[in-house]
Design an enzyme around this catalytic site. Structure first.
Site, PDB file in Angstrom:
ATOM      1  N   PRO A 160       0.791  -1.235   0.000  1.00 33.76           N
ATOM      2  CA  PRO A 160       0.000   0.000   0.000  1.00 33.76           C
ATOM      3  C   PRO A 160       0.824   1.286   0.000  1.00 33.76           C
ATOM      4  CG  PRO A 160      -0.126  -1.118   2.129  1.00 33.76           C
ATOM      5  CD  PRO A 160       0.534  -2.066   1.177  1.00 33.76           C
ATOM      6  N   LEU A 165      12.435   0.377   1.296  1.00 37.11           N
ATOM      7  CA  LEU A 165      13.244   1.527   0.881  1.00 37.11           C
ATOM      8  C   LEU A 165      13.953   2.137   2.081  1.00 37.11           C
ATOM      9  CD1 LEU A 165      10.334   2.827  -1.247  1.00 37.11           C
ATOM     10  CD2 LEU A 165      12.583   2.477  -2.244  1.00 37.11           C
ATOM     11  N   SER A 166      13.205   2.352   3.155  1.00 35.77           N
ATOM     12  CA  SER A 166      13.769   2.968   4.363  1.00 35.77           C
ATOM     13  C   SER A 166      14.276   1.876   5.301  1.00 35.77           C
ATOM     14  CB  SER A 166      12.699   3.818   5.060  1.00 35.77           C
ATOM     15  OG  SER A 166      11.629   2.996   5.509  1.00 35.77           O
ATOM     16  N   ASN A 179       7.694  -5.777  -1.187  1.00 34.97           N
ATOM     17  CA  ASN A 179       7.727  -4.694  -0.201  1.00 34.97           C
ATOM     18  C   ASN A 179       6.305  -4.623   0.352  1.00 34.97           C
ATOM     19  OD1 ASN A 179       7.769  -2.438   1.348  1.00 34.97           O
ATOM     20  ND2 ASN A 179       8.770  -1.117  -0.166  1.00 34.97           N
ATOM     21  N   TYR A 209      11.635   8.476   1.509  1.00 33.17           N
ATOM     22  CA  TYR A 209      11.605   7.492   0.419  1.00 33.17           C
ATOM     23  C   TYR A 209      12.297   7.964  -0.858  1.00 33.17           C
ATOM     24  CZ  TYR A 209       8.182   5.363   3.514  1.00 33.17           C
ATOM     25  OH  TYR A 209       7.561   4.808   4.606  1.00 33.17           O
ATOM     26  N   HIS A 232       3.986  -4.698   9.127  1.00 34.49           N
ATOM     27  CA  HIS A 232       3.906  -4.617  10.591  1.00 34.49           C
ATOM     28  C   HIS A 232       2.568  -5.126  11.140  1.00 34.49           C
ATOM     29  CE1 HIS A 232       7.264  -2.129   9.481  1.00 34.49           C
ATOM     30  NE2 HIS A 232       6.471  -1.267   8.865  1.00 34.49           N
ATOM     31  N   ARG A 287       7.521   0.136  13.635  1.00 34.11           N
ATOM     32  CA  ARG A 287       8.043  -0.415  12.373  1.00 34.11           C
ATOM     33  C   ARG A 287       9.175  -1.413  12.610  1.00 34.11           C
ATOM     34  NH1 ARG A 287       5.653   3.042   8.488  1.00 34.11           N
ATOM     35  NH2 ARG A 287       5.371   5.119   9.371  1.00 34.11           N
ATOM     36  N   ASP A 339       0.988 -15.578   6.511  1.00 33.69           N
ATOM     37  CA  ASP A 339       0.502 -16.955   6.373  1.00 33.69           C
ATOM     38  C   ASP A 339       0.467 -17.392   4.912  1.00 33.69           C
ATOM     39  OD1 ASP A 339       0.239 -17.154   9.084  1.00 33.69           O
ATOM     40  OD2 ASP A 339      -1.958 -17.153   9.119  1.00 33.69           O
TER      41      ASP A 339
HETATM   42  C1  DQA Z   1       8.279   0.734   3.794  1.00 32.95           C
HETATM   43  C2  DQA Z   1       8.405   0.877   5.306  1.00 32.95           C
HETATM   44  C3  DQA Z   1       7.050   0.700   5.975  1.00 32.95           C
HETATM   45  O1  DQA Z   1       7.186   0.846   7.388  1.00 32.95           O
HETATM   46  C4  DQA Z   1       6.072   1.725   5.463  1.00 32.95           C
HETATM   47  O2  DQA Z   1       4.792   1.510   6.026  1.00 32.95           O
HETATM   48  C5  DQA Z   1       6.010   1.799   3.981  1.00 32.95           C
HETATM   49  C6  DQA Z   1       7.240   1.661   3.207  1.00 32.95           C
HETATM   50  C7  DQA Z   1       9.618   1.023   3.070  1.00 32.95           C
HETATM   51  O3  DQA Z   1       9.731   0.637   1.907  1.00 32.95           O
HETATM   52  O4  DQA Z   1      10.498   1.648   3.642  1.00 32.95           O
HETATM   53  O5  DQA Z   1       4.953   2.062   3.419  1.00 32.95           O
HETATM   54  O6  DQA Z   1       7.928  -0.618   3.498  1.00 32.95           O
END
Ligand code: DQA
Length: 145
Positions: A10, A101-102, A74, A23, A80, A111, A87
């Site tokens: 999402p 990415l982060s 991703n 990002y 989380h 997170r 599953d």
């Molecule tokens: C993310 C990190 C997640 O915590 C966040 O909700 C995202 C992006 C990332 O790519 O850093 O939507 O998955």
């Protein structure tokens, strides 16, 4: 099977304008183009899905059994929260690489827990677009294993 299912969770359709300090300015189209170029150079086919809907992601993973040699995901915010995606990955037994990415461990405490990590082969977190490319290299390395 030299093909990989790539799933963007999402809000990732908003990359490029979304929280650019976190990002970066890279867009999902740019990421997808580089993933496709890398895959093509290794003779691997990609199918790419972006979805904001947990059930759609669960269905795509469930339908991947026997059709894809690996999954690159991703899961975004579902990382989380989603027992259902965890599953699904566990159920299909397709080697899966989780990317972010982060650096999720350098951000808010909520997170720091990934429900996906225990069922993934591994995780790449914190390198921006390179997380996807490194993750794809890893997923290609898992094909046929
Ligand atoms: C993310 C990190 C997640 O915590 C966040 O909700 C995202 C992006 C990332 O790519 O850093 O939507 O998955």
């Amino acid at each position: 099977m030299r093909n990989i299912l790539v799933i963007h969770g999402p809000n990732l359709q908003l990359l490029g304008t979304r929280e650019v300090d976190l990002y970066g300015k890279v867009t999902i189209d740019e990421i997808n183009r580089e993933l496709k170029d890398l895959a093509a150079s290794k003779k691997v086919a990609l199918e790419i899905l972006q979805s904001n809907h947990e059930g759609e992601i669960v269905e795509a993973i469930g339908a991947a059994r026997g059709k894809f040699g690996a999954i690159l995901i991703n899961p975004a915010a579902y990382t989380h929260t989603s027992v259902a995606i965890r599953d699904a990955i566990s159920a299909v037994s397709i080697p899966t690489v989780e990317v972010h990415l982060s650096n999720i461990y350098g951000r808010e405490e909520f997170r720091h827990t990934s429900l996906i990590a225990p069922v993934a082969k591994g995780q790449v977190s914190g390198f921006g677009k390179a997380s996807y490319l490194l993750g794809l290299e890893a997923a290609i390395g898992l094909l046929g294993k």
